[in-house]
Design a protein around this motif. Structure first.
Motif, mmCIF file in Angstrom:
data_model
loop_
_atom_site.group_PDB
_atom_site.id
_atom_site.type_symbol
_atom_site.label_atom_id
_atom_site.label_comp_id
_atom_site.label_asym_id
_atom_site.label_seq_id
_atom_site.Cartn_x
_atom_site.Cartn_y
_atom_site.Cartn_z
ATOM 1 N N ASP A 56 0.839 -1.207 0.000
ATOM 2 C CA ASP A 56 0.000 0.000 0.000
ATOM 3 C C ASP A 56 0.868 1.250 0.000
ATOM 4 O O ASP A 56 0.576 2.222 -0.701
ATOM 5 N N THR A 57 1.916 1.235 0.799
ATOM 6 C CA THR A 57 2.833 2.384 0.848
ATOM 7 C C THR A 57 3.475 2.608 -0.510
ATOM 8 O O THR A 57 3.553 3.746 -0.993
ATOM 9 N N ILE A 58 3.928 1.528 -1.134
ATOM 10 C CA ILE A 58 4.546 1.644 -2.458
ATOM 11 C C ILE A 58 3.538 2.174 -3.468
ATOM 12 O O ILE A 58 3.847 3.061 -4.265
ATOM 13 N N GLN A 59 2.311 1.672 -3.402
ATOM 14 C CA GLN A 59 1.281 2.138 -4.331
ATOM 15 C C GLN A 59 0.987 3.627 -4.121
ATOM 16 O O GLN A 59 0.843 4.379 -5.084
ATOM 17 N N ASP A 60 0.920 4.065 -2.876
ATOM 18 C CA ASP A 60 0.696 5.486 -2.597
ATOM 19 C C ASP A 60 1.842 6.336 -3.152
ATOM 20 O O ASP A 60 1.613 7.407 -3.719
ATOM 21 N N MET A 61 3.053 5.850 -2.998
ATOM 22 C CA MET A 61 4.212 6.592 -3.504
ATOM 23 C C MET A 61 4.185 6.654 -5.029
ATOM 24 O O MET A 61 4.535 7.680 -5.624
ATOM 25 N N LEU A 62 3.772 5.558 -5.671
ATOM 26 C CA LEU A 62 3.667 5.559 -7.127
ATOM 27 C C LEU A 62 2.600 6.533 -7.611
ATOM 28 O O LEU A 62 2.780 7.221 -8.619
ATOM 29 N N ILE A 63 1.492 6.603 -6.894
ATOM 30 C CA ILE A 63 0.444 7.566 -7.253
ATOM 31 C C ILE A 63 0.981 8.986 -7.131
ATOM 32 O O ILE A 63 0.772 9.814 -8.020
ATOM 33 N N ASP A 64 1.718 9.258 -6.041
ATOM 34 C CA ASP A 64 2.315 10.586 -5.871
ATOM 35 C C ASP A 64 3.306 10.884 -6.999
ATOM 36 O O ASP A 64 3.353 12.004 -7.512
ATOM 37 N N LEU A 65 4.078 9.876 -7.379
ATOM 38 C CA LEU A 65 5.055 10.055 -8.453
ATOM 39 C C LEU A 65 4.350 10.335 -9.780
ATOM 40 O O LEU A 65 4.770 11.204 -10.535
ATOM 41 N N ARG A 66 3.264 9.613 -10.062
ATOM 42 C CA ARG A 66 2.510 9.845 -11.297
ATOM 43 C C ARG A 66 1.916 11.255 -11.319
ATOM 44 O O ARG A 66 1.911 11.916 -12.345
ATOM 45 N N GLN A 67 1.417 11.695 -10.163
ATOM 46 C CA GLN A 67 0.854 13.051 -10.094
ATOM 47 C C GLN A 67 1.951 14.091 -10.292
ATOM 48 O O GLN A 67 1.748 15.074 -11.003
ATOM 49 N N PHE A 68 3.114 13.871 -9.692
ATOM 50 C CA PHE A 68 4.236 14.801 -9.864
ATOM 51 C C PHE A 68 4.651 14.854 -11.332
ATOM 52 O O PHE A 68 4.875 15.922 -11.889
ATOM 53 N N GLU A 69 4.712 13.670 -11.950
ATOM 54 C CA GLU A 69 5.090 13.602 -13.357
ATOM 55 C C GLU A 69 4.082 14.363 -14.217
ATOM 56 O O GLU A 69 4.457 15.155 -15.079
ATOM 57 N N LYS A 70 2.804 14.149 -13.963
ATOM 58 C CA LYS A 70 1.772 14.785 -14.774
ATOM 59 C C LYS A 70 1.727 16.300 -14.555
ATOM 60 O O LYS A 70 1.577 17.070 -15.498
ATOM 61 N N LEU A 71 1.866 16.723 -13.303
ATOM 62 C CA LEU A 71 1.737 18.144 -12.988
ATOM 63 C C LEU A 71 3.003 18.948 -13.258
ATOM 64 O O LEU A 71 2.926 20.148 -13.522
ATOM 65 N N HIS A 72 4.181 18.293 -13.171
ATOM 66 C CA HIS A 72 5.424 19.049 -13.258
ATOM 67 C C HIS A 72 6.330 18.617 -14.403
ATOM 68 O O HIS A 72 6.775 19.455 -15.182
ATOM 69 N N LEU A 73 6.598 17.321 -14.505
ATOM 70 C CA LEU A 73 7.575 16.877 -15.490
ATOM 71 C C LEU A 73 7.068 16.985 -16.924
ATOM 72 O O LEU A 73 7.816 17.402 -17.808
ATOM 73 N N GLU A 74 5.827 16.619 -17.166
ATOM 74 C CA GLU A 74 5.298 16.707 -18.529
ATOM 75 C C GLU A 74 5.280 18.145 -19.042
ATOM 76 O O GLU A 74 5.741 18.396 -20.153
#
Length: 151
Positions: A56-74
């Motif tokens: 669950d912790t890993i999944q939460d971190m992946l969701i945060d990473l995807r959001q960071f990627e979508k909001l900032h990196l892209e």
């Protein structure tokens, strides 16, 4: 792990359907450990819920990473690509004008050296990108020396 069949079957019997992936993983594990599939499933189930909390912790971190990627990196990658494309086009125009000046405005004579220069720069950029993507730290010295030369 109890060796007695009666001790091993203390508890409740549960019948369930497994996904093909989980079934294949358990079957492969049973072959590796020379046990039965049901024994491997029992071992996995008796491991408890602690591994699931980690997942669950890993999944939460992946969701945060995807959001960071979508909001900032892209958006940053898009802006960088647009700026790079503009700079490349601007540089090509300036290089072409300079090449024409060197050959007294003769476009036919200016085209060949200009195209060779463009090809050399593309190859260098490709090699540099390949090195970075492959994370190659040991750059061939001969190759490094030729990067400073302009044809």
């Amino acid at each position: 792990m109890p060796n007695n069949a009666i001790e091993r079957h203390v508890g409740h019997k549960v019948q369930l359907w497994l996904s093909d992936e989980l079934y294949a993983a358990l079957k492969a594990r049973a072959v590796r450990h020379d046990t039965s599939l049901s024994e491997e499933l029992r071992k996995a189930a008796s491991a408890g819920l602690d591994p699931l909390n980690g997942l669950d912790t890993i999944q939460d971190m992946l969701i945060d990473l995807r959001q960071f990627e979508k909001l900032h990196l892209e958006p940053l990658a898009f802006v960088a690509a647009m700026d790079s494309a503009f700079a490349a086009e601007n540089w090509q125009q300036q290089a072409w004008v300079q090449s024409e000046r060197q050959y007294g405005g003769d476009k036919q004579k200016a085209a060949k050296p200009y195209q060779q220069y463009q090809q050399m720069l593309r190859e260098r950029a490709t090699k540099r990108l390949q090195r970075k993507l492959r994370d190659i730290n040991d750059i061939d010295e001969a190759e490094f020396d030729t990067e400073g030369e302009l044809s």
